[in-house]
Design an enzyme around this catalytic site. Structure first.
Site, PDB file in Angstrom:
ATOM      1  N   TYR A 141       0.820  -1.214   0.000  1.00 19.54           N
ATOM      2  CA  TYR A 141       0.000   0.000   0.000  1.00 19.54           C
ATOM      3  C   TYR A 141       0.857   1.269   0.000  1.00 19.54           C
ATOM      4  O   TYR A 141       0.349   2.364  -0.168  1.00 19.54           O
ATOM      5  CB  TYR A 141      -0.953   0.020   1.197  1.00 19.54           C
ATOM      6  CG  TYR A 141      -2.019  -1.071   1.169  1.00 19.54           C
ATOM      7  CD1 TYR A 141      -2.326  -1.734  -0.012  1.00 19.54           C
ATOM      8  CD2 TYR A 141      -2.704  -1.421   2.311  1.00 19.54           C
ATOM      9  CE1 TYR A 141      -3.281  -2.725  -0.045  1.00 19.54           C
ATOM     10  CE2 TYR A 141      -3.669  -2.422   2.294  1.00 19.54           C
ATOM     11  CZ  TYR A 141      -3.955  -3.068   1.107  1.00 19.54           C
ATOM     12  OH  TYR A 141      -4.903  -4.054   1.079  1.00 19.54           O
ATOM     13  N   LYS A 192       3.618 -15.465   1.905  1.00 23.77           N
ATOM     14  CA  LYS A 192       3.583 -16.274   0.680  1.00 23.77           C
ATOM     15  C   LYS A 192       5.021 -16.534   0.232  1.00 23.77           C
ATOM     16  O   LYS A 192       5.426 -16.125  -0.858  1.00 23.77           O
ATOM     17  CB  LYS A 192       2.793 -15.534  -0.412  1.00 23.77           C
ATOM     18  CG  LYS A 192       1.304 -15.443  -0.147  1.00 23.77           C
ATOM     19  CD  LYS A 192       0.566 -16.710  -0.509  1.00 23.77           C
ATOM     20  CE  LYS A 192       0.537 -16.917  -1.997  1.00 23.77           C
ATOM     21  NZ  LYS A 192      -0.050 -18.248  -2.334  1.00 23.77           N
ATOM     22  N   ASP A 225      -2.624 -18.041   1.966  1.00 24.55           N
ATOM     23  CA  ASP A 225      -3.843 -18.621   1.375  1.00 24.55           C
ATOM     24  C   ASP A 225      -4.335 -19.800   2.205  1.00 24.55           C
ATOM     25  O   ASP A 225      -5.539 -19.966   2.429  1.00 24.55           O
ATOM     26  CB  ASP A 225      -3.618 -19.005  -0.093  1.00 24.55           C
ATOM     27  CG  ASP A 225      -2.351 -19.808  -0.322  1.00 24.55           C
ATOM     28  OD1 ASP A 225      -1.445 -19.760   0.533  1.00 24.55           O
ATOM     29  OD2 ASP A 225      -2.265 -20.504  -1.344  1.00 24.55           O
ATOM     30  N   ASP A 249      -4.994  -7.267   5.799  1.00 22.67           N
ATOM     31  CA  ASP A 249      -6.244  -6.608   5.407  1.00 22.67           C
ATOM     32  C   ASP A 249      -7.307  -7.674   5.112  1.00 22.67           C
ATOM     33  O   ASP A 249      -8.442  -7.613   5.584  1.00 22.67           O
ATOM     34  CB  ASP A 249      -5.958  -5.750   4.161  1.00 22.67           C
ATOM     35  CG  ASP A 249      -7.028  -4.712   3.916  1.00 22.67           C
ATOM     36  OD1 ASP A 249      -8.010  -4.670   4.668  1.00 22.67           O
ATOM     37  OD2 ASP A 249      -6.875  -3.933   2.951  1.00 22.67           O
ATOM     38  N   ASP A 253     -10.462  -9.232   7.825  1.00 22.77           N
ATOM     39  CA  ASP A 253     -11.873  -9.104   7.425  1.00 22.77           C
ATOM     40  C   ASP A 253     -12.559 -10.467   7.416  1.00 22.77           C
ATOM     41  O   ASP A 253     -13.717 -10.592   7.782  1.00 22.77           O
ATOM     42  CB  ASP A 253     -11.999  -8.457   6.042  1.00 22.77           C
ATOM     43  CG  ASP A 253     -12.135  -6.943   6.136  1.00 22.77           C
ATOM     44  OD1 ASP A 253     -11.880  -6.391   7.236  1.00 22.77           O
ATOM     45  OD2 ASP A 253     -12.493  -6.310   5.135  1.00 22.77           O
TER      46      ASP A 253
END
Ligand code: NAD
Length: 368
Positions: A141, A192, A225, A249, A253
């Site tokens: 970001y 990852k 994942d 993020d 959520d």
């Protein structure tokens, strides 16, 4: 001791929810020997309309001076077409950046009374108590280069850059390990490293810090994942999850949804403690400005109130008062009171202000 607080209600349901936090704040002032010096200012879309920028310098100066910031929510369709630098969300991003809020703490807790409201089976979600520690000021970001460019052939190219230094990784990992010591002493680090260089570095640095300073905490590495999958499959394996800005993020959520409603979830964002012991801090519900229900008195105020509880615990050292507020929420839910987002058959449906009134009554009873 007077604690200075800056309230930034923002847009949409932000001001509605913040008004309820003010009522609870007043209760603590009257009943629990707490003194607050409270200021309020504009941020986000409303700040853009009033001052031409979503994060005015004067507001930022107040935020830097305050012991803690309570933030509502920003954004809405009215501002969707603005250029990127003027978008309401830039208000929050500047606060995070300028206050150096690198650690985002998101508890995902399932209140016993709400275990049937989850999209998962009650036996899977019962007792859910996870803390997600998300890196907040680095990663994709913020990484440079970023932007959209037009190429020689007239086509366009968009670029975002994922970048982390060892220092950034170690300071967020340290926060996670220290918090794990206060909880279940288990940290899962999600990245990852099978496909990303920043993630390889992440895994090596987290492991090195663990081996050097936190061997008493159990550390596991998990691909982000797979972590997303395990959160809906076998979530009790997790205690603290530490992860980067982007994966955090998404994962937080997802964890939020497990508890039944985004209207229930608080968060804290903390910076580095200075030599005098002051630590920049911003507390906010994780939900957005919910334009679809704004102005209707329907918003669930609990995420905002539990954010204030986190503020009492982390910024003001008042763990007992934080627990009192959390118990009041638990009690009201157990008594069958619900806002629309967590409504269940046979329960009493309340609006925003009435839910807060019920929580204030519960506080009166618990404190009596
Ligand atoms: P949202 O969180 O605002 O809403 C998602 C859904 O959850 C909506 O149906 C909404 O009605 C419901 N909801 C959210 N909070 C609730 C509450 N307290 N009580 C009851 N229901 C609630 O997310 P969105 O719709 O994706 O985004 C709306 C706007 O908010 C966008 O402009 C987005 O950029 C912004 N946003 C801001 C923040 C922030 O300020 N931190 C976070 C996320 C989104």
């Amino acid at each position: 001791m007077t604690h200075s607080l800056l309230l930034l209600p923002g847009d949409g349901i932000g001001p509605e929810v913040m008004a309820e936090t003010r009522r609870v704040l007043a209760w603590f002032t009257q009943n629990r020997n707490l003194a607050f010096a409270v200021e309020e200012d504009l941020v986000g879309g409303i700040a853009y309309e009033t001052h031409g920028t979503p994060a005015p310098d004067a507001m930022m100066a107040k935020a830097l001076a305050a012991d803690a910031v309570l933030f509502g929510a920003v954004g809405g369709p009215r501002w969707d077409k603005l250029p990127f630098r003027d978008k309401p969300e830039q208000g929050l991003l500047r606060l995070r950046k300028d206050l150096g809020l690198f650690a985002n703490l998101r508890p995902a807790l399932c209140f016993e009374a709400l275990k049937d409201a989850s999209t998962l089976k009650p036996e899977i979600v019962a007792g859910l108590d996870i803390l997600i520690v998300r890196e907040l000021t680095g990663g994709v970001y913020f990484g440079e280069p970023r932007g959209i460019e037009t190429l020689a052939d007239g086509s366009r190219r968009g670029v975002d850059t994922q970048v982390y230094t060892s220092g950034e990784i170690r300071r967020i990992a340290r926060v996670a390990f220290e918090l794990a010591r206060l909880r279940g002493r288990r940290v899962a680090s999600a990245e990852k490293s099978n496909v990303m260089h920043t993630s390889v570095l992440w895994r090596e640095e987290v492991q090195a810090l663990h081996d050097a300073e936190f061997p008493d905490v159990q550390l596991t590495h998990i691909l982000a994942d797979n972590c997303a999958m395990q959160l809906v499959r076998n979530l009790r394996q997790f205690d603290v999850i530490v992860t980067d800005n982007l994966f955090g993020d998404l994962l937080s959520d997802e964890a939020a949804q497990l508890t039944g409603s985004i209207g229930m979830l608080p968060s804290a964002s903390l910076g580095a403690r200075d030599a005098a012991g002051r630590q920049p801090a911003l507390y906010e519900p994780i939900h957005g400005s919910a334009p679809d229900i704004a102005g209707q008195g329907l918003a669930n105020p609990i995420a905002g109130l539990l954010s204030f509880a986190m503020c009492l615990r982390y910024s003001f050292g008042r763990a007992e008062d934080a627990a009192l507020l959390e118990r009041a929420v638990e009690r009201v839910l157990a008594e069958g009171y619900r806002t629309a987002d967590i409504a269940q058959p046979g329960m009493t449906k309340l609006g925003t202000a009435a839910m807060t009134s019920a929580i204030l009554k519960a506080l009166d009873k618990l404190a009596a």
